[in-house]
Scaffold this active site. Structure first.
Site, PDB file in Angstrom:
ATOM      1  N   GLY A  46      -2.393   5.458   3.784  1.00  0.00           N
ATOM      2  CA  GLY A  46      -1.118   5.746   3.138  1.00  0.00           C
ATOM      3  C   GLY A  46      -1.082   5.102   1.770  1.00  0.00           C
ATOM      4  O   GLY A  46      -1.725   4.079   1.543  1.00  0.00           O
ATOM      5  N   GLN A  51       2.414   1.832  -5.964  1.00  0.00           N
ATOM      6  CA  GLN A  51       1.124   1.140  -5.930  1.00  0.00           C
ATOM      7  C   GLN A  51       0.157   1.609  -7.019  1.00  0.00           C
ATOM      8  O   GLN A  51      -0.835   0.942  -7.284  1.00  0.00           O
ATOM      9  CB  GLN A  51       0.450   1.335  -4.562  1.00  0.00           C
ATOM     10  N   CYS A  95      -2.595  -3.663   3.629  1.00  0.00           N
ATOM     11  CA  CYS A  95      -2.053  -2.936   2.478  1.00  0.00           C
ATOM     12  C   CYS A  95      -3.098  -2.929   1.367  1.00  0.00           C
ATOM     13  O   CYS A  95      -3.707  -3.974   1.092  1.00  0.00           O
ATOM     14  CB  CYS A  95      -0.779  -3.633   2.017  1.00  0.00           C
ATOM     15  N   LEU A  96      -3.289  -1.773   0.731  1.00  0.00           N
ATOM     16  CA  LEU A  96      -4.277  -1.692  -0.352  1.00  0.00           C
ATOM     17  C   LEU A  96      -3.896  -2.594  -1.523  1.00  0.00           C
ATOM     18  O   LEU A  96      -4.759  -2.993  -2.299  1.00  0.00           O
ATOM     19  CB  LEU A  96      -4.411  -0.245  -0.842  1.00  0.00           C
ATOM     20  N   HIS A 137       6.077   1.725   6.151  1.00  0.00           N
ATOM     21  CA  HIS A 137       5.383   0.819   5.216  1.00  0.00           C
ATOM     22  C   HIS A 137       5.426   1.403   3.794  1.00  0.00           C
ATOM     23  O   HIS A 137       5.704   0.680   2.832  1.00  0.00           O
ATOM     24  CB  HIS A 137       3.933   0.634   5.698  1.00  0.00           C
ATOM     25  N   GLU A 138       5.184   2.708   3.689  1.00  0.00           N
ATOM     26  CA  GLU A 138       5.154   3.338   2.354  1.00  0.00           C
ATOM     27  C   GLU A 138       6.558   3.469   1.767  1.00  0.00           C
ATOM     28  O   GLU A 138       6.742   3.275   0.566  1.00  0.00           O
ATOM     29  CB  GLU A 138       4.456   4.703   2.411  1.00  0.00           C
ATOM     30  N   HIS A 141       7.480   0.345   0.140  1.00  0.00           N
ATOM     31  CA  HIS A 141       6.912   0.200  -1.210  1.00  0.00           C
ATOM     32  C   HIS A 141       7.824   0.832  -2.257  1.00  0.00           C
ATOM     33  O   HIS A 141       8.006   0.285  -3.344  1.00  0.00           O
ATOM     34  CB  HIS A 141       5.539   0.894  -1.304  1.00  0.00           C
TER      35      HIS A 141
HETATM   36 ZN   LIG Z   1       0.995  -1.080   1.310  1.00  0.00          ZN
END
Ligand SMILES: [Zn+2]
Length: 186
Positions: A46, A51, A95-96, A137-138, A141
């Site tokens: 995701g 991000q 998380c990236l 989660h997204e 963000h």
């Molecule tokens: Zn994340």
């Protein structure tokens, strides 16, 4: 298509709230395509626009690597909104934007989400467990929230050293990134 750098923990943009997309434009489509490519390149399931440094409400997902979701096609969600939720469920998250840090997070177990597709048509999706998890989660963000905000201060303390290094730009990842240090010192 291009791979965009991913903003890392410590950069201000990850704390900003993204604005709704008003209409589908070439830029929106290009951004969604780039986000899918960026997500795949980084091995993520995701990704939120925030991000990659864009403050609009676009999320990309691809859960096909997960056995029970292998038939699900990659998805672009524009202006996603949770319309209902139920249950509680704890699962480890990563998380990236916060590489190499994982922790258990409690979230709703099932959700119904309304969003717009890339034709700006309204869609509804119901998701449980992993799917619910990734979408929540997204969406976080897009509101400037990180999974670390959902864990206790004591738990967060365990990650303190890694987070400090990230803020200084001392990370080792296989995908392009922008850290707070790289922005501060051009
Ligand atoms: Zn994340």
């Amino acid at each position: 298509m291009s791979i965009l750098p991913i903003y890392i923990y410590g950069t201000d943009i990850l704390r900003k709230k993204a604005k709704p997309v008003q209409q589908i434009t070439e830029d929106v489509i290009r951004q969604a395509v780039d986000m899918h490519q960026t997500m795949h390149n980084a091995g993520g399931i995701g990704l939120a626009a925030t991000q990659v440094g864009k403050l609009n409400r676009i999320v990309t997902l691809d859960l096909s690597e997960i056995e029970e979701m292998k038939d699900m096609k990659p998805l672009t969600m524009i202006n996603p909104e949770v319309v209902s939720q139920e249950g509680q469920f704890t699962m480890e998250e990563g998380c990236l934007s916060i590489p190499d840090v994982r922790d258990e997070v409690n979230r709703p177990e099932r959700i119904v989400v309304r969003y717009r597709d890339t034709d700006f048509q309204e869609q509804t999706i119901e998701g449980g467990e992993v799917l619910a998890r990734v979408i929540l989660h997204e969406i976080d963000h897009l509101n400037g929230t990180l999974f670390l905000d959902h864990i206790s201060a004591a738990q967060r303390k365990l990650h303190r050293d890694k987070l400090k290094l990230m803020e200084k730009g001392e990370i080792d990842v296989s995908y392009p990134v922008i850290t707070a240090a790289k922005i501060a010192v051009p």
